[in-house]
Design a protein around this motif. Structure first.
Motif, mmCIF file in Angstrom:
data_model
loop_
_atom_site.group_PDB
_atom_site.id
_atom_site.type_symbol
_atom_site.label_atom_id
_atom_site.label_comp_id
_atom_site.label_asym_id
_atom_site.label_seq_id
_atom_site.Cartn_x
_atom_site.Cartn_y
_atom_site.Cartn_z
ATOM 1 N N ARG A 6 1.744 16.182 -10.599
ATOM 2 C CA ARG A 6 0.578 15.534 -10.013
ATOM 3 C C ARG A 6 -0.281 16.613 -9.365
ATOM 4 N NH1 ARG A 6 1.124 9.979 -6.780
ATOM 5 N NH2 ARG A 6 -1.044 9.829 -7.468
ATOM 6 N N PRO A 56 -3.721 7.003 -11.295
ATOM 7 C CA PRO A 56 -3.245 5.837 -10.547
ATOM 8 C C PRO A 56 -4.291 4.746 -10.458
ATOM 9 C CG PRO A 56 -3.789 7.638 -9.048
ATOM 10 C CD PRO A 56 -3.925 8.179 -10.442
ATOM 11 N N TRP A 65 -0.682 2.498 -13.716
ATOM 12 C CA TRP A 65 -1.110 3.815 -14.189
ATOM 13 C C TRP A 65 -1.846 3.657 -15.512
ATOM 14 C CZ3 TRP A 65 -0.293 8.130 -11.223
ATOM 15 C CH2 TRP A 65 0.608 7.994 -10.158
#
Length: 464
Positions: free
Chosen positions: A301, A329, A335
């Protein structure tokens, strides 16, 4: 030349506003089969080469002439998925000089070993090896290989199902095997390792003490989110689904489903537990197609400051299609997945973070280290960047910083190329200090301003 640059920018920015996608920019070259990128909480990047060598890459894109570690003679790398596969630095590395590697030895088995650094911080002691675990590998493929420390301070070890196809010996669901698992061990002692008392099968003869989660096919890359500590797993599929798993660190053993399920699809449910007990992926994509996709390379991430437009995106790649992918997100824990073409064909084998949480990728076949960037150039817009501006912009020979005063001052200006290479660091000592740019070629640069209280902002600078 100025006119051409202005025309280029006028044409470029409308295009960038139409579609956002993370992209690759060449950062450094000359590596041989790089498979891991790690940092030791300093400005260096440590590049792991599959044959058994770790090299140091500095912030300007230059590689040290002497390797950090060379254990080529101990490593078998004849198979595509064999070699020196993983690296992790101890959370207390600055004090104890200890780091950990995952490699396939000359007998074809997985070794988890600890080394220490010499008095020279750029050279490890290759005689200091302490082998912590040796795990028999029945085949040459599906070795996993990733290592990472969680926020709990424990070492997590990703292991594949032992290889072949279809997990013929059912290792991934077998709790008496380390294969097809993520192990968790405590390496904080003076030697060896202990098992955390909170591991799910401690005191339970149904499973091995080291197992933290299971049901994985080939978790080639894992990473921890530096913001919330959650674990991300890129698990390579059989011939139908490539999957991404995301879980918080808890002490109950996750079952990720293989070989009962491949992604969300049934694979072979003979003797399998109920589907309600399986932790299914948060993202998956199909094997095959055009462009041909075959193997997920798990990533990170994005938690850096340079490109807030991709903040929180999970960036990954497909090894065969050479596409970057992103999970973004949404509401309610959902997602969304997107895949993006790149102008390169590097066979991306790994991703890595630097100490500032900026992301990099490595091409296995071209030996190039790439920087992940946002083509929007959406550098930070925060209270600091709103307070201070750089001018003139575009710049010719120099630029300055607005609103400088003795009570609230920028103390340091750091300049980066568009690809993220460090160019210069300037200490600010006067209110109207000029930062020279006459040594720069025409183009776009990123300027980092650091205040007296260590607040940071990023600004775009055009040099023409």
């Amino acid at each position: 030349m100025k006119r051409k640059l202005h025309l280029l920018l006028a044409l470029l920015f409308p295009i960038l506003m139409c579609a956002q996608a993370p992209e690759l920019q060449e950062f450094a070259t000359g590596f041989s089969r790089p498979v891991d990128i790690k940092h030791a909480n300093d400005s260096r990047l440590f590049i792991v080469e599959q044959d058994g060598v770790i090299k140091i890459l500095d912030a300007t894109g230059n590689t040290n002439a002497t390797p950090f570690l060379d254990i080529d003679a101990r490593v078998r790398s004849s198979g595509n998925e064999q070699g020196l596969l993983g690296l992790a630095f101890d959370p207390n590395y600055a004090i104890n000089d200890r780091f950990y590697v995952n490699y396939i030895n000359n007998s074809g088995n997985t070794v988890i070993a600890r080394f220490t650094t010499t008095s020279n911080p750029d050279i490890a002691d290759d005689t200091s090896e302490e082998i912590l675990l040796t795990i028999t590998q029945p085949y040459t493929n599906h070795n996993g290989g990733s290592l990472a420390f969680g926020t709990d301070g424990y070492l997590y070890i990703a292991l594949g199902d032992g290889g072949s196809a279809g997990d013929p010996d059912n290792y991934a669901q077998n709790l008496q095997s380390h294969l097809g698992k993520i192990l968790r061990i405590d390496v904080s002692g003076a030697s060896g390792y202990t098992v955390p008392a909170t591991n799910p099968f401690v005191g339970n003869p149904a499973g091995l003490d080291e197992i933290w989660s299971y049901g994985l096919r080939n978790p080639w890359k894992i990473s921890f989110d530096s913001d919330n500590g959650e674990l991300w797993i890129g698990d390579v599929g059989q011939n139908n689904r490539e999957e991404i798993n995301n879980v918080p660190i808890v002490n109950t053993g996750y079952n990720f489903g293989w070989k009962c399920y491949e992604g969300n699809e049934t694979f072979n449910t003979t003797g399998c537990p109920a589907a309600a007990t399986i932790t299914f992926p948060v993202g998956e994509y199909n094997y095959g197609g055009s462009p041909f996709r075959c193997s997920i390379t798990g990533g990170y991430r994005y938690r850096g400051n340079m490109y807030p437009g991709i903040e929180g995106w999970y960036i990954f790649a497909d090894y065969c299609s050479n596409e970057l992918g992103a999970l973004t997100p949404g509401l309610g824990g959902t997602w969304s997945m997107s895949m993006f073409n790149t102008p390169f064909s590097p066979n991306i084998s790994t991703f890595g973070e630097d100490m500032n949480k900026e992301l990099y990728a490595a091409g296995l076949t071209d030996g190039v280290i790439y920087k992940i960037y946002d083509p929007f150039l959406s550098v930070g817009e925060n209270s600091l960047s709103n307070k201070y501006q750089i001018y003139p912009n575009p710049a010719n020979d120099y630029f300055q910083i607005s609103n400088q005063n003795t009570a609230s001052q920028i103390k340091e200006v750091v300049m980066y190329s568009f690809s993220g290479k460090l160019i210069s660091t300037t200490t600010i000592t006067t209110e109207n200090q000029k930062i020279t740019t006459n040594h720069l070629t025409d183009g776009i640069y990123i300027v980092q301003l650091i205040s007296n209280n260590d607040a940071v902002s990023y600004h775009k600078l055009i040099k023409n």
